[in-house]
Design a protein around this motif. Structure first.
Motif, PDB file in Angstrom:
ATOM      1  N   ALA A 162     -21.440 -16.160  81.202  1.00  0.00           N
ATOM      2  CA  ALA A 162     -22.845 -16.587  81.285  1.00  0.00           C
ATOM      3  C   ALA A 162     -23.689 -15.362  81.562  1.00  0.00           C
ATOM      4  O   ALA A 162     -23.232 -14.407  82.192  1.00  0.00           O
ATOM      5  N   LEU A 163     -24.916 -15.410  81.076  1.00  0.00           N
ATOM      6  CA  LEU A 163     -25.776 -14.229  81.139  1.00  0.00           C
ATOM      7  C   LEU A 163     -27.193 -14.655  81.456  1.00  0.00           C
ATOM      8  O   LEU A 163     -27.676 -15.656  80.945  1.00  0.00           O
ATOM      9  N   HIS A 164     -27.843 -13.882  82.329  1.00  0.00           N
ATOM     10  CA  HIS A 164     -29.276 -14.092  82.510  1.00  0.00           C
ATOM     11  C   HIS A 164     -29.982 -12.786  82.208  1.00  0.00           C
ATOM     12  O   HIS A 164     -29.742 -11.775  82.856  1.00  0.00           O
ATOM     13  N   SER A 165     -30.879 -12.815  81.220  1.00  0.00           N
ATOM     14  CA  SER A 165     -31.610 -11.603  80.857  1.00  0.00           C
ATOM     15  C   SER A 165     -32.932 -11.542  81.618  1.00  0.00           C
ATOM     16  O   SER A 165     -33.627 -12.536  81.764  1.00  0.00           O
ATOM     17  N   GLN A 166     -33.275 -10.341  82.085  1.00  0.00           N
ATOM     18  CA  GLN A 166     -34.518 -10.160  82.836  1.00  0.00           C
ATOM     19  C   GLN A 166     -35.654  -9.646  81.947  1.00  0.00           C
ATOM     20  O   GLN A 166     -36.682  -9.206  82.470  1.00  0.00           O
TER      21      GLN A 166
END
Ligand code: KG4
Ligand code: ZN
Length: 345
Positions: free
Chosen positions: A34-38
């Motif tokens: 899972a990835l959260h991009s800023q």
């Protein structure tokens, strides 16, 4: 019994978490990531704001961990080893990932391993179906690094050449900013370049004919700036698209030429391209052409794993353990290494 590695990436502006399993000598398998991009967070500032990045990593590390475990149908207690990016990168951002990873590992009484971010990129093709065989030449092209490495095996990396100033991704980003494109500029510049003529502007290609494998990109932004100033008052968008295409062509030209030279010098016929700029379609087309002429193969990670992610960190840790290169440690004191040459891992 498979060994489960939970990996954290937090070196820059993406929070990535992933679970990888390995058993015997089989290539480790990605169970979930899972990835959260800023990107949205930093967009107004035209670049990454380190303090905002650190705070955002804190907010997302644990929710992403829950998401990964749920997707893999596993519990936290199933995790055998916790891995994290130890460097290079932004000190504060790295500290968040290292802190969360070591705290989790201590609570679970499991060992931890700090991973080199570029080793993660380098080994990211192993996340896909067709993993390259060793030895190979690796072209690492990210926002912070541009390097050619000779890779003889897991943990056996020799630097062949690197940038003496800006990284290739930085050259994309800075030129994009001068063209008025939003952060992160690389992909935006590539999209604009689709509408332009790559031969419209003659831009510098420093060190193209140097006999070493080093790169230099800082002169490019000055040349782009000089052209952009001439656009003042020009009502049409075509010159901007032409300049974008010419800039992309200049960067790609140098990357391709030096990669070909690295293959020729080492006699190797496999090239692995990793890091965010590896997502660039023009680079892929030109490398395919150059490598075909040499009878060499080019390997890329899947597009989602070209840019920063947790999967490559968990994978690198798994491969290091499997190859017997490094044992995870049970001491939970941690330090991060914002600057860390890859050939010293
Ligand atoms: O590997 P990465 O996600 O982060 C670092 O470790 O730096 O690379 C990010 C870099 C940025 O400079 C971004 O503009 C560039 O990769 N990038 C691209 C493309 N996609 C990402 N540059 C050119 N074309 C693209 N399609
Ligand atoms: Zn990266």
């Amino acid at each position: 019994m498979a060994t489960l590695v939970l990996g954290f990436e937090s070196s820059c502006d993406e929070t990535g978490v992933a679970l990888v399993a390995f058993e015997g000598t089989q290539t480790p398998r990605l169970l979930a990531h899972a990835l959260h991009s800023q990107v949205a967070l930093h967009a107004d500032y035209g670049g990454v704001v380190p303090e905002l990045a650190s705070r955002d990593h804190i907010r997302h590390a644990l929710p992403l961990t829950r998401e990964v475990l749920a997707r893999a149908g596993r519990q936290l207690q199933d995790v055998d080893v916790v891995a994290y990016t130890q460097g290079p990168g932004l000190a504060g951002a790295l500290l968040v990932g290292a802190g969360v990873a070591c705290a989790l590992a201590a609570a679970l009484e499991r060992p931890v391993m700090g991973v080199h971010h570029l080793e993660g990129h380098l080994l990211s093709p192993f996340l896909g179906e067709a993993a390259p065989a060793f030895p190979f030449v690796a072209l690492l092209v990210s926002g912070g690094h541009t390097q050619l490495m000779r890779v003889d095996g897991v943990g056996r990396y020799a630097l062949l050449g690197e940038t003496v100033d800006d990284a290739a991704g930085e050259a994309f980003d800075k030129s994009a900013k001068l063209l008025g494109l939003a952060y992160p500029g690389g992909p935006a510049l590539a999209r604009l370049a689709d509408f332009g003529d790559p031969d419209a502007y003659e831009l510098p290609r420093p060190l193209l004919h140097s006999h070493d494998l080093n790169f230099s990109f800082s002169g490019l932004k000055t040349a782009v700036l000089t052209q952009v100033r001439r656009f003042d008052g020009v009502p049409c968008d075509q010159p901007r698209a032409d300049l974008a295409a010419s800039t992309q062509a200049a960067i790609v030209d140098v990357l391709v030429r030096k990669s070909r030279q690295a293959l020729e010098q080492t006699g190797l016929r496999r090239l692995v391209v990793a890091g965010g700029v590896g997502a660039n379609q023009h680079l892929r087309t030109e490398l395919a052409r150059a490598c075909a002429a040499l009878g060499a193969q080019v390997h890329y990670p899947d597009l989602v794993f070209c840019t920063d992610n947790g999967a490559m960190i968990a994978m690198a840790a798994a491969l290091r353990m499997q190859a017997g290169v490094e044992e995870p440690r049970r001491d939970y004191a941690f330090e991060v290494r914002p600057r860390w040459p890859l050939d010293t891992v």
